[in-house]
Design a protein around this motif. Structure first.
Motif, PDB file in Angstrom:
ATOM      1  N   TYR A 116      43.082   7.903  20.615  1.00 30.05           N
ATOM      2  CA  TYR A 116      42.889   6.887  19.575  1.00 30.05           C
ATOM      3  C   TYR A 116      44.181   6.656  18.797  1.00 30.05           C
ATOM      4  N   LEU A 117      44.923   7.733  18.547  1.00 30.56           N
ATOM      5  CA  LEU A 117      46.150   7.641  17.758  1.00 30.56           C
ATOM      6  C   LEU A 117      47.402   7.501  18.621  1.00 30.56           C
ATOM      7  N   GLY A 118      47.232   7.428  19.933  1.00 31.19           N
ATOM      8  CA  GLY A 118      48.377   7.238  20.814  1.00 31.19           C
ATOM      9  C   GLY A 118      49.203   8.486  21.037  1.00 31.19           C
ATOM     10  N   LEU A 119      48.619   9.655  20.829  1.00 29.32           N
ATOM     11  CA  LEU A 119      49.329  10.904  21.076  1.00 29.32           C
ATOM     12  C   LEU A 119      49.139  11.328  22.528  1.00 29.32           C
ATOM     13  N   PRO A 120      50.154  11.931  23.142  1.00 28.97           N
ATOM     14  CA  PRO A 120      50.017  12.365  24.540  1.00 28.97           C
ATOM     15  C   PRO A 120      49.005  13.494  24.670  1.00 28.97           C
ATOM     16  N   GLU A 121      48.348  13.545  25.809  1.00 35.04           N
ATOM     17  CA  GLU A 121      47.352  14.585  26.050  1.00 35.04           C
ATOM     18  C   GLU A 121      48.035  15.941  26.193  1.00 35.04           C
ATOM     19  N   PRO A 122      47.573  16.954  25.478  1.00 37.29           N
ATOM     20  CA  PRO A 122      48.190  18.280  25.611  1.00 37.29           C
ATOM     21  C   PRO A 122      47.921  18.877  26.991  1.00 37.29           C
TER      22      PRO A 122
END
Length: 217
Positions: A116-122
């Motif tokens: 949702y916030l555009g952060l890469p998947e860990p």
């Protein structure tokens, strides 16, 4: 101050994501519904699993079921969520196999909020669903280090809450605390304190990850 490490483990809420508006909203709703003093919750919930907070303030309830209901509603609520300045840039420059997250939130919450916030998947994600003992116990950081393939002492943790700092220290990891949700004096057990996430700078070198803290963000 500079650190050399092989991997970085991030807490999520209060470090990468500012979820305070969502968390406060749902804790207030829960407190009103059960006649619990919200201020008593606010003093202890940062960095701790929901079930542990409920167990402390309302042990007479079915704490597991109450935590499940609250966490489910909170995971679906994205109103007011934002990333902290520098979060996306910091994660983007790290090799994917050299970082992960260890959070007191649920796997479902992280799985909703990151995209949702555009952060890469860990590549490594340790949540409240993965450990029997949450922060301040060392279990989340021990498991994250194991899944990353490094000894905890070779990992650097970035935290914002006293419970998380205590967990990282107990796992024998070094820890930088960001003074976003707590006062610097409450984070004194950390190896270093950064004024904000944007004050942390990472360089990828042949011998590992060099981490530098600027005095200002």
């Amino acid at each position: 101050m500079d650190f050399l490490c092989q991997a970085i483990i991030f807490d999520v809420d209060g470090v990468l994501i500012n979820s305070d508006p969502v968390a406060d909203r749902h804790w207030r709703l829960w407190a009103d519904r059960h006649g619990v003093d919200y201020e008593a919750i606010a003093r202890i919930h940062h960095g701790r699993p929901t079930v542990d907070t409920i167990r402390q303030v309302a042990p007479h309830l079915n704490v597991v079921e109450e935590a499940r209901i609250k966490e489910s509603a909170e995971a679906d609520d994205t109103d007011g969520l934002v990333t902290y300045a520098g979060a996306q840039e910091l994660l983007a420059q790290l090799p994917r196999d050299r970082w992960g997250v260890a959070t007191s939130g649920t796997r479902r919450t992280v799985s909703i909020r990151f995209p949702y916030l555009g952060l890469p998947e860990p590549s490594v994600m340790v949540t409240a669903n993965d450990v029997q003992r949450g922060k301040p116990a060392p279990d989340p950081y021990l498991l994250a280090a194991e899944r990353l393939g490094f000894a905890p002492a070779d990992c650097l943790v970035i935290e914002d809450a006293p419970a998380g700092v205590e967990a990282a220290a107990a796992a024998s990891a070094r820890v930088i605390a960001v003074a976003t949700t707590n006062r610097a004096e409450d984070l004194a057990r950390a190896d270093a304190i950064a004024p904000a996430l944007a004050a942390i700078h990472i360089s990828v070198k042949p011998n590992g990850l060099w981490v530098h803290i600027s005095p200002t963000a």
